[in-house]
Design a protein around this motif. Structure first.
Motif, PDB file in Angstrom:
ATOM      1  N   ALA A 168       0.831  -1.203   0.000  1.00  0.00           N
ATOM      2  CA  ALA A 168       0.000   0.000   0.000  1.00  0.00           C
ATOM      3  C   ALA A 168       0.870   1.261   0.000  1.00  0.00           C
ATOM      4  N   VAL A 169       1.922   1.257   0.833  1.00  0.00           N
ATOM      5  CA  VAL A 169       2.796   2.430   0.922  1.00  0.00           C
ATOM      6  C   VAL A 169       3.533   2.645  -0.393  1.00  0.00           C
ATOM      7  N   ALA A 170       4.026   1.567  -0.982  1.00  0.00           N
ATOM      8  CA  ALA A 170       4.783   1.690  -2.233  1.00  0.00           C
ATOM      9  C   ALA A 170       3.886   2.214  -3.356  1.00  0.00           C
ATOM     10  N   ARG A 171       2.668   1.711  -3.442  1.00  0.00           N
ATOM     11  CA  ARG A 171       1.757   2.175  -4.501  1.00  0.00           C
ATOM     12  C   ARG A 171       1.483   3.674  -4.373  1.00  0.00           C
ATOM     13  N   GLN A 172       1.476   4.163  -3.145  1.00  0.00           N
ATOM     14  CA  GLN A 172       1.183   5.572  -2.902  1.00  0.00           C
ATOM     15  C   GLN A 172       2.377   6.474  -3.193  1.00  0.00           C
ATOM     16  N   THR A 173       3.586   5.984  -2.910  1.00  0.00           N
ATOM     17  CA  THR A 173       4.735   6.893  -2.899  1.00  0.00           C
ATOM     18  C   THR A 173       5.723   6.673  -4.034  1.00  0.00           C
ATOM     19  N   MET A 174       5.655   5.542  -4.700  1.00  0.00           N
ATOM     20  CA  MET A 174       6.682   5.260  -5.713  1.00  0.00           C
ATOM     21  C   MET A 174       6.096   5.277  -7.114  1.00  0.00           C
ATOM     22  N   LYS A 175       6.960   5.664  -8.055  1.00  0.00           N
ATOM     23  CA  LYS A 175       6.545   5.650  -9.462  1.00  0.00           C
ATOM     24  C   LYS A 175       7.615   4.942 -10.264  1.00  0.00           C
ATOM     25  N   LYS A 176       7.282   4.588 -11.470  1.00  0.00           N
ATOM     26  CA  LYS A 176       8.224   3.893 -12.350  1.00  0.00           C
ATOM     27  C   LYS A 176       9.505   4.721 -12.531  1.00  0.00           C
ATOM     28  N   GLY A 202       9.147  -4.042  -7.670  1.00  0.00           N
ATOM     29  CA  GLY A 202       9.234  -4.827  -8.885  1.00  0.00           C
ATOM     30  C   GLY A 202       8.021  -4.607  -9.780  1.00  0.00           C
ATOM     31  N   THR A 203       6.842  -4.585  -9.170  1.00  0.00           N
ATOM     32  CA  THR A 203       5.617  -4.373  -9.953  1.00  0.00           C
ATOM     33  C   THR A 203       5.540  -2.941 -10.473  1.00  0.00           C
ATOM     34  N   ILE A 204       5.957  -2.002  -9.614  1.00  0.00           N
ATOM     35  CA  ILE A 204       5.842  -0.595  -9.995  1.00  0.00           C
ATOM     36  C   ILE A 204       6.924  -0.217 -11.000  1.00  0.00           C
ATOM     37  N   GLY A 205       8.098  -0.818 -10.857  1.00  0.00           N
ATOM     38  CA  GLY A 205       9.214  -0.482 -11.729  1.00  0.00           C
ATOM     39  C   GLY A 205      10.179   0.502 -11.084  1.00  0.00           C
ATOM     40  N   ALA A 206      10.208   0.539  -9.759  1.00  0.00           N
ATOM     41  CA  ALA A 206      11.171   1.402  -9.056  1.00  0.00           C
ATOM     42  C   ALA A 206      12.426   0.591  -8.740  1.00  0.00           C
ATOM     43  N   GLU A 207      13.570   1.275  -8.794  1.00  0.00           N
ATOM     44  CA  GLU A 207      14.835   0.555  -8.708  1.00  0.00           C
ATOM     45  C   GLU A 207      15.437   0.695  -7.307  1.00  0.00           C
ATOM     46  N   THR A 208      15.977  -0.395  -6.773  1.00  0.00           N
ATOM     47  CA  THR A 208      16.661  -0.344  -5.480  1.00  0.00           C
ATOM     48  C   THR A 208      18.113   0.085  -5.702  1.00  0.00           C
ATOM     49  N   VAL A 209      18.540   1.152  -5.003  1.00  0.00           N
ATOM     50  CA  VAL A 209      19.917   1.591  -5.165  1.00  0.00           C
ATOM     51  C   VAL A 209      20.799   1.219  -3.991  1.00  0.00           C
ATOM     52  N   GLY A 210      20.212   0.744  -2.898  1.00  0.00           N
ATOM     53  CA  GLY A 210      21.045   0.342  -1.773  1.00  0.00           C
ATOM     54  C   GLY A 210      20.221  -0.169  -0.606  1.00  0.00           C
ATOM     55  N   PHE A 224      25.055   5.724   9.192  1.00  0.00           N
ATOM     56  CA  PHE A 224      24.338   5.245   8.002  1.00  0.00           C
ATOM     57  C   PHE A 224      23.914   6.400   7.083  1.00  0.00           C
ATOM     58  N   MET A 225      23.697   7.573   7.682  1.00  0.00           N
ATOM     59  CA  MET A 225      23.070   8.656   6.932  1.00  0.00           C
ATOM     60  C   MET A 225      23.912   9.162   5.749  1.00  0.00           C
ATOM     61  N   PRO A 226      25.227   9.415   5.956  1.00  0.00           N
ATOM     62  CA  PRO A 226      26.007   9.857   4.795  1.00  0.00           C
ATOM     63  C   PRO A 226      26.003   8.823   3.670  1.00  0.00           C
ATOM     64  N   ARG A 227      26.035   7.540   4.045  1.00  0.00           N
ATOM     65  CA  ARG A 227      26.016   6.497   3.018  1.00  0.00           C
ATOM     66  C   ARG A 227      24.704   6.527   2.249  1.00  0.00           C
ATOM     67  N   LEU A 228      23.606   6.719   2.992  1.00  0.00           N
ATOM     68  CA  LEU A 228      22.295   6.769   2.328  1.00  0.00           C
ATOM     69  C   LEU A 228      22.217   7.979   1.393  1.00  0.00           C
ATOM     70  N   MET A 229      22.766   9.114   1.851  1.00  0.00           N
ATOM     71  CA  MET A 229      22.690  10.325   1.039  1.00  0.00           C
ATOM     72  C   MET A 229      23.522  10.183  -0.233  1.00  0.00           C
ATOM     73  N   SER A 230      24.654   9.466  -0.105  1.00  0.00           N
ATOM     74  CA  SER A 230      25.518   9.312  -1.273  1.00  0.00           C
ATOM     75  C   SER A 230      24.863   8.442  -2.348  1.00  0.00           C
ATOM     76  N   LEU A 231      23.861   7.669  -1.955  1.00  0.00           N
ATOM     77  CA  LEU A 231      23.160   6.839  -2.945  1.00  0.00           C
ATOM     78  C   LEU A 231      22.212   7.668  -3.814  1.00  0.00           C
ATOM     79  N   ARG A 232      21.901   8.881  -3.359  1.00  0.00           N
ATOM     80  CA  ARG A 232      21.020   9.816  -4.064  1.00  0.00           C
ATOM     81  C   ARG A 232      19.689   9.187  -4.503  1.00  0.00           C
ATOM     82  N   PRO A 233      18.963   8.603  -3.574  1.00  0.00           N
ATOM     83  CA  PRO A 233      17.671   8.014  -3.948  1.00  0.00           C
ATOM     84  C   PRO A 233      16.562   9.070  -3.945  1.00  0.00           C
ATOM     85  N   ASP A 234      15.422   8.707  -4.543  1.00  0.00           N
ATOM     86  CA  ASP A 234      14.234   9.566  -4.460  1.00  0.00           C
ATOM     87  C   ASP A 234      13.441   9.263  -3.192  1.00  0.00           C
TER      88      ASP A 234
END
Lengths: 416, 333
Positions: A168-176, A202-210, A224-234
């Motif tokens: 439910a959360v992914a359908r609301q917040t993620m896009k292809k 996988g269904t939505i088409g969003a990519e895992t970066v880390g 963990f935070m600097p590592r997460l930021m360096s991944l530049r996710p949406d």
């Protein structure tokens, strides 16, 4: 008359003296057995972690479970019998929970067990109740308990499961095409949530970066935070529970992560939002089984809130608290329909039951006994948008309770 | 306890003579005392737990109380015994009577490994090394989740019937279960008593009292420490097997260092260096926890305060203090 050498004589003395007090010692162990209720009472065992990191959620569950029992007793009980709730502290420890459940079954002769608040604990309770043919309504999130390997015909899963909330959360917040990073508590709950998110991506088409795993109960997330930021996710998915959630989000905000990406959580916790405050949680999106604000659009929620307010000095019920109410409530409705506590009849009644206790229609799916129910997606309000202290979240979506939200029976390994 | 006064023992009063006879049969008396337990405690599940932790703590006491080695990692043996018994029954399909000896044997080997490394150190270093190695076992169990169930714990090996010489016993019946598990405890108690009564038992106590002197007497102190470490691990593993059979699950918490801490607390509460002290310690601790947590969610404050009081005022534990008081009472008569 020394018949032994001195060495053995010395141990002889300590041995003799050791036994001198054995009778006294045993007498001190003897204590009056704690009273047991009259035999026509319906007894429901309720193991929950009153001590430990989930204590706030557990206390709410107890309040709501007591309310469900009180409302039924006020109407004359179930099939003319009074209902009693036996609350036990499982200390968030699977071994302790199994022992407590054994006590409830063997000594207190409970007719059913409701409760538990972590994956390991509910699986332990499940194992004990399954072997002894006792009905168990689980009110903690788990995917494992629905799978054929751990399935028991005596076990019903009232809580949402990770597959439902993450979906439910992914359908609301993620896009292809979106990039998603994960911060995951390194234990069963976190792993199941991560699996759920990745499936939905996988269904939505969003990519895992880390994916970054953190230990359960970690106090410091700054590494963990600097590592997460360096991944530049949406989107950043933080899959942890209780205080871990509050601590992780707090530190993410301190690092300015919100300016870069959206923070989502599989389950947004009422108590943690209260504990940390609106500024930190502002804009965080998460799934929930219940939110009191549903009362403006749902009649059942309004009734539930009113009953809870009346019993608890005007306080409002929380998300995990509502599980206590619907878990115990659905069981009592089934017992009412079955006309008593006969295990097979109550199981049949639970499988046939259509109930609406907190937020709209629910029912237990026959193959895996998972409760089919709606999933709310909530967004934490900013301080200026809050009408009052309890106005925490905006309901951004409410996925209606259909089987599409669940994994199919054959996928879980059940015969179809 | 001076040795000089032994040449002319005064005639004992009747009651004390009775206790002297009882003391000569400590194994039997301990077993009889444990046999009464299910009727004295508020629940059978609690009685089984006293039995299980009693055996684990007894094994630990061999190391801590009698040899003076303060290990902080005894949960490793408790947990390994439980996990291996569970895996042997659930995964390898062994019957319980084969699974238990196998689990105990493997735990003894683990004891040899951990013992070889840790007994090279002494004092606080010994404690830290045992703690670290036990944490290693914890993380192995956590990571090898396809084998151990990881965080969710080991499941799927419920023993519901036991075949005793052709008679089918319902193992889910709490009383049957208690007495079957008591048979394990009885073996452990007998083994412990034999060890302590042997010359080896005297040597480990000599090591505790004065290691230099024991070495000067010609004993191989290092080897004795290693052997006692293995024996202690084996006895604690019997408790682990009992726990697996009892709960039908093995929670990961069993290997956690908090379990090791609990074992140390129990032995201090009951009284190290005494034969029956571990059972008294396990019983007091578990009863306190069980009963107080029924009354209040703040049970930790109550149990903690009582524990602090015991450490401050009864450093020899409940049973140890009791044993100290007795000879004085005799002299006064």
């Amino acid at each position: 008359m020394p018949r032994r050498d001195t060495k053995l004589r010395r141990t002889g003395v300590s041995r003799r003296t050791a036994l001198m007090g054995m009778s006294a010692g045993l007498a001190s162990l003897a204590m009056p057995r704690l009273g047991r209720a009259a035999d026509d009472t319906i007894r429901i065992g309720f193991p929950t972690p009153l001590t430990g990191p989930f204590a706030a959620e557990a206390r709410d569950q107890v309040k709501c479970a007591e309310l469900a029992v009180k409302l039924v007793n006020d109407k004359g009980g179930v099939a003319g019998r009074k209902v009693e709730l036996l609350v036990r502290d499982d200390k968030l420890n699977a071994g302790e929970a199994a022992t407590r459940t054994l006590e409830l079954i063997e000594k207190d002769k409970v007719h059913a067990v409701v409760g538990a608040l972590s994956s390991a604990v509910q699986l332990a309770v499940n194992e004990v109740t399954r072997a002894r043919s006792v009905i168990y309504v689980s009110i903690s999130q788990s995917d494992t308990i629905n799978e054929a390997k751990d399935f028991s015909k005596y076990t019903f899963h009232e809580a949402l499961n990770p597959h439902m909330t993450t979906g439910a959360v992914a359908r609301q917040t993620m896009k292809k095409g979106m990039k998603v990073a994960h911060l995951v508590a390194d234990y069963a709950y976190g792993h199941e949530m991560l699996r759920g998110f990745k499936r939905a991506q996988g269904t939505i088409g969003a990519e895992t970066v880390g994916e970054i795993l953190h230990p359960f109960g970690a106090a410091d997330y700054s590494t963990f935070m600097p590592r997460l930021m360096s991944l530049r996710p949406d989107v950043l998915c933080i899959s942890n529970f209780g205080r871990d959630q509050a601590n992780a989000i707090k530190q993410a905000v301190d690092f300015g992560i919100k300016q870069q990406m959206k923070i989502v959580v599989p389950v947004i916790l009422h108590n943690q939002r209260l504990a940390v405050g609106p500024d930190v949680f502002e804009g965080v999106v998460g799934g929930a089984n219940y939110y009191w604000g549903l009362e403006t659009q749902n009649k059942t929620a309004a009734e539930f809130n009113a009953a809870f307010r009346a019993a608890n000095g005007g306080a409002i019920p929380t998300d995990y608290g509502a599980y206590g109410y619907s878990g115990v409530g659905s069981l009592l409705q089934a017992m009412q329909a079955a006309g008593g506590t006969d295990t097979d009849k109550v199981i049949a009644a639970l499988e046939a039951l259509k109930y609406d206790l907190t937020k709209g229609p629910q029912q237990y799916r026959k193959c895996d006994h998972q409760s089919v129910q709606s999933v709310l997606v909530l967004e934490s309000k900013k301080k200026s948008a809050m009408a009052n202290d309890n106005d925490l979240f905006a309901i951004v979506a409410s996925d209606a309770g259909t089987e599409d939200l669940l994994r199919s029976c054959s996928e879980l390994g059940h015969p179809t | 306890m001076t040795v000089q006064s032994t040449d002319e023992a005064p005639p004992l009063p009747h009651v004390q003579r009775l206790f002297a006879v009882l003391a000569d049969h400590r194994v039997l008396v301990s077993i009889v005392a444990l046999a009464l337990l299910p009727w004295l405690l508020p629940s059978k599940a609690l009685a089984v737990n006293v039995l299980i932790y009693g055996v684990v703590v007894m094994g630990y006491n061999l190391l801590f109380g009698y040899t003076g080695l303060l290990s902080f990692g005894h949960a490793a043996f408790f947990g390994t015994g439980a996990y291996l018994a569970g895996i042997a029954i659930g995964r390898w399909g062994l019957p319980w009577f084969a699974a238990v000896p196998l689990a105990v044997a493997c735990s003894t080997i683990l004891g040899a490994v951990i013992g070889t490394i840790s007994t090279r150190t002494r004092g606080i270093y010994f404690s830290m090394v045992t703690l670290a190695l036990a944490q290693l076992v914890y993380y192995v169990a956590l990571q090898a989740s396809s084998f151990t169930g990881g965080e969710n714990g080991l499941r799927g090996f419920t023993v519901d019937h036991i075949n005793l010489l052709g008679v089918q016993l319902n193992f889910l019946d709490p009383l049957n279960k208690y007495y079957v598990l008591m048979a394990f405890a009885a073996v452990a108690i007998w083994v412990q008593s034999r060890i302590l009564n042997s010359p080896f038992g005297a040597v480990i106590e000599a090591i505790r009292e004065n290691e230099q002197r024991a070495r000067a007497c010609g004993y191989d102190v290092e080897r004795c420490k290693l052997i006692v470490f293995m024996l202690s691990g084996a006895i604690s593993a019997i408790g682990g097997c009992m726990s697996a059979l009892h709960l039908s699950i093995v929670p990961l918490d069993i290997l956690h260092y908090q379990t090791s801490g609990m074992i140390v607390m129990m032995v201090l509460l009951g009284g190290a260096r005494s034969f029956f002290g571990p059972f008294i310690g396990a019983a007091s601790f578990l009863i306190l926890e069980d009963v107080v947590s029924l009354w209040t969610p703040h049970w930790q404050i109550v149990v903690g305060a009582i524990f602090v009081a015991f450490v401050l005022f009864l450093p020899k534990g409940i049973w140890g203090t009791f044993l100290d008081v007795l000879p004085i009472a005799r002299e006064r008569r």
